[in-house]
Design a protein around this motif. Structure first.
Motif, short mmCIF file in Angstrom:
data_model
loop_
_atom_site.label_atom_id
_atom_site.label_comp_id
_atom_site.label_asym_id
_atom_site.label_seq_id
_atom_site.Cartn_x
_atom_site.Cartn_y
_atom_site.Cartn_z
N PRO A 55 58.44 13.67 95.95
CA PRO A 55 57.52 13.97 97.05
C PRO A 55 56.58 12.80 97.40
O PRO A 55 56.27 12.59 98.57
CB PRO A 55 56.73 15.18 96.55
N PHE A 56 56.17 12.04 96.39
CA PHE A 56 55.33 10.88 96.65
C PHE A 56 56.12 9.81 97.39
O PHE A 56 55.66 9.26 98.40
CB PHE A 56 54.77 10.31 95.35
N LEU A 57 57.32 9.51 96.92
CA LEU A 57 58.17 8.50 97.56
C LEU A 57 58.50 8.91 99.00
O LEU A 57 58.49 8.07 99.90
CB LEU A 57 59.44 8.30 96.75
N ASP A 58 58.75 10.21 99.22
CA ASP A 58 59.02 10.71 100.57
C ASP A 58 57.80 10.57 101.47
O ASP A 58 57.92 10.22 102.65
CB ASP A 58 59.47 12.18 100.53
N ALA A 59 56.61 10.84 100.92
CA ALA A 59 55.39 10.71 101.71
C ALA A 59 55.15 9.27 102.13
O ALA A 59 54.75 9.00 103.27
CB ALA A 59 54.19 11.24 100.91
N VAL A 60 55.41 8.33 101.23
CA VAL A 60 55.25 6.90 101.55
C VAL A 60 56.25 6.50 102.63
O VAL A 60 55.90 5.82 103.60
CB VAL A 60 55.40 6.02 100.29
N GLN A 61 57.51 6.95 102.50
CA GLN A 61 58.53 6.62 103.50
C GLN A 61 58.17 7.20 104.86
O GLN A 61 58.32 6.55 105.89
CB GLN A 61 59.89 7.18 103.08
#
Length: 153
Positions: A55-61
């Motif tokens: 979820p963190f990586l998706d939010a950054v993307q």
């Protein structure tokens, strides 16, 4: 010993709350992610858990895509290149071989770049507008001021 599968949620177990500002800084890609994480208090195991959390990586993307769509990435790169070239431009502008009119144009451009631009929404405000329609004053207009009743009887 139990045969049940134990799940591990690193965010829940490490009590990781990720500020939106940190996600934005990561998405911009200007600084080293580890330094950004340290500034927001993510070190060691907390950072290791966060950097693997989907979820963190998706939010950054997602934020990175928003910044690109808004043109922020292009403006940031253009600003960085302009700043890197500024010393060279200054040296060229100070050269005695450059004609006076080009020096003047350079000076005007530098002064213009120095002033921050206001966005259209900052100039307009929100939710309120006044429109004043002025009549065409190119033709003289006559106004009749004859009273309908005599003033003195």
């Amino acid at each position: 010993m139990s045969d049940k599968l134990v799940t591990f949620d690193p965010l829940e177990d490490a009590n990781l709350n990720v500020p939106a500002e940190m996600v934005a800084e990561m998405a911009k890609g200007i600084e080293d992610p580890v330094e950004i994480a340290r500034r927001f208090g993510f070190k060691g195991a907390r950072w290791d858990a966060l950097v693997q959390w989907k979820p963190f990586l998706d939010a950054v993307q997602k934020k990175r895509a928003e910044l690109e769509a808004e043109g922020w990435t292009f403006r940031a790169k253009a600003g960085l290149l302009a700043e890197m070239m500024l010393d060279d431009i200054g040296k060229i502008g100070l050269s005695s071989e450059v004609p006076l009119m080009q020096k003047l144009a350079l000076t005007e451009a530098l002064v213009k770049w120095k002033e921050p631009k206001q966005s259209a929404t900052a100039q307009q405000g929100t939710g309120f507008s006044i429109t004043i329609n002025l009549p065409d004053t190119s033709k003289p207009r006559e106004i009749d001021i004859t009273p309908s009743k005599p003033l003195v009887e």
